[in-house]
Design a protein around this motif. Structure first.
Motif, PDB file in Angstrom:
ATOM      1  N   HIS A   6       0.841  -1.200   0.000  1.00 45.10           N
ATOM      2  CA  HIS A   6       0.000   0.000   0.000  1.00 45.10           C
ATOM      3  C   HIS A   6       0.883   1.260   0.000  1.00 45.10           C
ATOM      4  O   HIS A   6       0.612   2.209  -0.753  1.00 45.10           O
ATOM      5  N   GLU A   7       1.923   1.243   0.839  1.00 45.76           N
ATOM      6  CA  GLU A   7       2.841   2.385   0.879  1.00 45.76           C
ATOM      7  C   GLU A   7       3.527   2.561  -0.473  1.00 45.76           C
ATOM      8  O   GLU A   7       3.694   3.691  -0.940  1.00 45.76           O
ATOM      9  N   ILE A   8       3.915   1.462  -1.103  1.00 39.48           N
ATOM     10  CA  ILE A   8       4.555   1.531  -2.426  1.00 39.48           C
ATOM     11  C   ILE A   8       3.585   2.127  -3.440  1.00 39.48           C
ATOM     12  O   ILE A   8       3.969   2.979  -4.256  1.00 39.48           O
ATOM     13  N   ALA A   9       2.329   1.696  -3.391  1.00 37.87           N
ATOM     14  CA  ALA A   9       1.327   2.226  -4.330  1.00 37.87           C
ATOM     15  C   ALA A   9       1.162   3.728  -4.128  1.00 37.87           C
ATOM     16  O   ALA A   9       1.071   4.494  -5.111  1.00 37.87           O
ATOM     17  N   ILE A  10       1.139   4.158  -2.877  1.00 42.98           N
ATOM     18  CA  ILE A  10       1.014   5.599  -2.600  1.00 42.98           C
ATOM     19  C   ILE A  10       2.242   6.335  -3.121  1.00 42.98           C
ATOM     20  O   ILE A  10       2.126   7.395  -3.764  1.00 42.98           O
ATOM     21  N   LEU A  11       3.433   5.770  -2.866  1.00 42.13           N
ATOM     22  CA  LEU A  11       4.661   6.416  -3.333  1.00 42.13           C
ATOM     23  C   LEU A  11       4.742   6.448  -4.855  1.00 42.13           C
ATOM     24  O   LEU A  11       5.270   7.411  -5.427  1.00 42.13           O
ATOM     25  N   GLU A  12       4.229   5.409  -5.510  1.00 39.61           N
ATOM     26  CA  GLU A  12       4.226   5.392  -6.971  1.00 39.61           C
ATOM     27  C   GLU A  12       3.371   6.520  -7.540  1.00 39.61           C
ATOM     28  O   GLU A  12       3.600   6.974  -8.647  1.00 39.61           O
ATOM     29  N   VAL A  13       2.393   6.962  -6.777  1.00 38.80           N
ATOM     30  CA  VAL A  13       1.578   8.108  -7.194  1.00 38.80           C
ATOM     31  C   VAL A  13       2.254   9.410  -6.773  1.00 38.80           C
ATOM     32  O   VAL A  13       2.313  10.373  -7.537  1.00 38.80           O
ATOM     33  N   LEU A  14       2.781   9.444  -5.560  1.00 35.80           N
ATOM     34  CA  LEU A  14       3.348  10.685  -5.021  1.00 35.80           C
ATOM     35  C   LEU A  14       4.673  11.077  -5.677  1.00 35.80           C
ATOM     36  O   LEU A  14       4.946  12.270  -5.827  1.00 35.80           O
ATOM     37  N   ILE A  15       5.498  10.107  -6.041  1.00 33.00           N
ATOM     38  CA  ILE A  15       6.800  10.426  -6.635  1.00 33.00           C
ATOM     39  C   ILE A  15       6.630  11.186  -7.955  1.00 33.00           C
ATOM     40  O   ILE A  15       7.244  12.251  -8.118  1.00 33.00           O
ATOM     41  N   PRO A  16       5.796  10.719  -8.887  1.00 35.18           N
ATOM     42  CA  PRO A  16       5.617  11.509 -10.117  1.00 35.18           C
ATOM     43  C   PRO A  16       4.999  12.896  -9.829  1.00 35.18           C
ATOM     44  O   PRO A  16       5.374  13.875 -10.480  1.00 35.18           O
ATOM     45  N   VAL A  17       4.101  12.951  -8.867  1.00 29.50           N
ATOM     46  CA  VAL A  17       3.511  14.248  -8.517  1.00 29.50           C
ATOM     47  C   VAL A  17       4.597  15.173  -7.988  1.00 29.50           C
ATOM     48  O   VAL A  17       4.671  16.355  -8.365  1.00 29.50           O
ATOM     49  N   ASN A  18       5.461  14.637  -7.131  1.00 30.36           N
ATOM     50  CA  ASN A  18       6.567  15.432  -6.594  1.00 30.36           C
ATOM     51  C   ASN A  18       7.529  15.850  -7.700  1.00 30.36           C
ATOM     52  O   ASN A  18       7.985  16.999  -7.738  1.00 30.36           O
ATOM     53  N   GLU A  19       7.830  14.912  -8.602  1.00 30.78           N
ATOM     54  CA  GLU A  19       8.698  15.242  -9.736  1.00 30.78           C
ATOM     55  C   GLU A  19       8.061  16.334 -10.594  1.00 30.78           C
ATOM     56  O   GLU A  19       8.759  17.236 -11.069  1.00 30.78           O
ATOM     57  N   TYR A  20       6.754  16.267 -10.795  1.00 30.72           N
ATOM     58  CA  TYR A  20       6.041  17.303 -11.556  1.00 30.72           C
ATOM     59  C   TYR A  20       6.185  18.657 -10.868  1.00 30.72           C
ATOM     60  O   TYR A  20       6.484  19.661 -11.514  1.00 30.72           O
ATOM     61  N   HIS A  21       5.970  18.671  -9.541  1.00 30.85           N
ATOM     62  CA  HIS A  21       6.083  19.941  -8.812  1.00 30.85           C
ATOM     63  C   HIS A  21       7.505  20.505  -8.882  1.00 30.85           C
ATOM     64  O   HIS A  21       7.681  21.720  -9.047  1.00 30.85           O
ATOM     65  N   GLU A  22       8.498  19.604  -8.759  1.00 34.55           N
ATOM     66  CA  GLU A  22       9.892  20.065  -8.867  1.00 34.55           C
ATOM     67  C   GLU A  22      10.172  20.608 -10.262  1.00 34.55           C
ATOM     68  O   GLU A  22      10.811  21.663 -10.409  1.00 34.55           O
ATOM     69  N   ALA A  23       9.702  19.894 -11.298  1.00 33.84           N
ATOM     70  CA  ALA A  23       9.901  20.354 -12.676  1.00 33.84           C
ATOM     71  C   ALA A  23       9.172  21.672 -12.913  1.00 33.84           C
ATOM     72  O   ALA A  23       9.703  22.581 -13.579  1.00 33.84           O
ATOM     73  N   LYS A  24       7.975  21.793 -12.359  1.00 26.73           N
ATOM     74  CA  LYS A  24       7.211  23.029 -12.520  1.00 26.73           C
ATOM     75  C   LYS A  24       7.937  24.191 -11.841  1.00 26.73           C
ATOM     76  O   LYS A  24       8.001  25.309 -12.391  1.00 26.73           O
ATOM     77  N   GLU A  25       8.497  23.912 -10.661  1.00 29.81           N
ATOM     78  CA  GLU A  25       9.246  24.957  -9.947  1.00 29.81           C
ATOM     79  C   GLU A  25      10.466  25.377 -10.765  1.00 29.81           C
ATOM     80  O   GLU A  25      10.748  26.580 -10.899  1.00 29.81           O
ATOM     81  N   LEU A  26      11.193  24.397 -11.329  1.00 24.91           N
ATOM     82  CA  LEU A  26      12.339  24.729 -12.188  1.00 24.91           C
ATOM     83  C   LEU A  26      11.884  25.522 -13.412  1.00 24.91           C
ATOM     84  O   LEU A  26      12.545  26.487 -13.815  1.00 24.91           O
ATOM     85  N   TYR A  27      10.771  25.108 -13.992  1.00 23.01           N
ATOM     86  CA  TYR A  27      10.235  25.822 -15.159  1.00 23.01           C
ATOM     87  C   TYR A  27       9.886  27.257 -14.787  1.00 23.01           C
ATOM     88  O   TYR A  27      10.212  28.190 -15.523  1.00 23.01           O
ATOM     89  N   MET A  28       9.238  27.411 -13.629  1.00 23.05           N
ATOM     90  CA  MET A  28       8.840  28.759 -13.208  1.00 23.05           C
ATOM     91  C   MET A  28      10.086  29.629 -12.968  1.00 23.05           C
ATOM     92  O   MET A  28      10.107  30.813 -13.357  1.00 23.05           O
ATOM     93  N   LYS A  29      11.120  29.052 -12.361  1.00 20.56           N
ATOM     94  CA  LYS A  29      12.363  29.802 -12.148  1.00 20.56           C
ATOM     95  C   LYS A  29      13.014  30.151 -13.482  1.00 20.56           C
ATOM     96  O   LYS A  29      13.494  31.289 -13.679  1.00 20.56           O
ATOM     97  N   ALA A  30      13.045  29.165 -14.406  1.00 15.76           N
ATOM     98  CA  ALA A  30      13.638  29.430 -15.729  1.00 15.76           C
ATOM     99  C   ALA A  30      12.829  30.481 -16.480  1.00 15.76           C
ATOM    100  O   ALA A  30      13.400  31.357 -17.150  1.00 15.76           O
TER     101      ALA A  30
END
Length: 175
Positions: free
Chosen positions: A110-134
């Protein structure tokens, strides 16, 4: 005429006459003594009960023997039940360990399933933050370029004018 005797007097008289009441062989004819000598302890007990005991003594003894057999069977049954109980308790303990491992596995899955959803979301937020800074940096640089163009506009105008003059001069003087 005989007088009544006390227990102490009887005991003294038996000692004087060397009468052994405990020795049953002393009361039997000699042919019976040889039969007694050849008997097993169980047969001796039965014959002694029959000869010297209460008439019910043999049946009581038989009842006691049967009760002993029933007790032994009951004890064997109890021991078998205890063994089965111990086996079942061991099996139950193993099953409880298996269930605990299964539940732990399900929790981890269950924790793995949650992390499999949260990791891409976190990566999206990090990429969005980098995009916003760029994008912010690109806007800053664009504003700087625009500011420099505006500041250098007169020089560019003169440069274009000179470039046009040179071009026209080449055309005019090229003949």
């Amino acid at each position: 005429m005989e007088l009544p005797a006390t227990g102490k007097e009887i005991t003294n008289r038996m000692r004087k006459l060397n009468v052994q009441v405990g020795n049953l062989c002393s009361f039997l004819p000699q042919d019976k003594v040889s039969e007694f000598a050849q008997m097993s302890p169980q047969q001796l007990l039965r014959e002694t009960q029959r000869a010297a005991g209460d008439p019910n003594l043999t049946s009581w003894h038989d009842t006691l023997i049967e009760s002993g057999k029933e007790l032994k069977k009951a004890q064997e049954l109890i021991n078998a039940e205890k063994e089965q109980l111990r086996t079942m308790e061991d099996r139950n303990a193993q099953l409880e360990r298996d269930v605990a491992r299964y539940q732990e596995r399900k929790r981890i899955e269950h924790e793995i399933a949650i992390l499999e959803v949260l990791i891409p979301v976190n990566e999206y937020h990090e990429a969005k933050e980098l995009y916003m800074k760029a994008r912010e940096r690109q806007r800053e640089l664009h504003a700087r370029v625009t500011k420099l163009k505006d500041r250098n506009a007169p020089a560019h105008t003169i440069l274009e004018y000179v470039s046009d003059v040179v071009h026209i001069s080449r055309l005019y003087f090229s003949f």
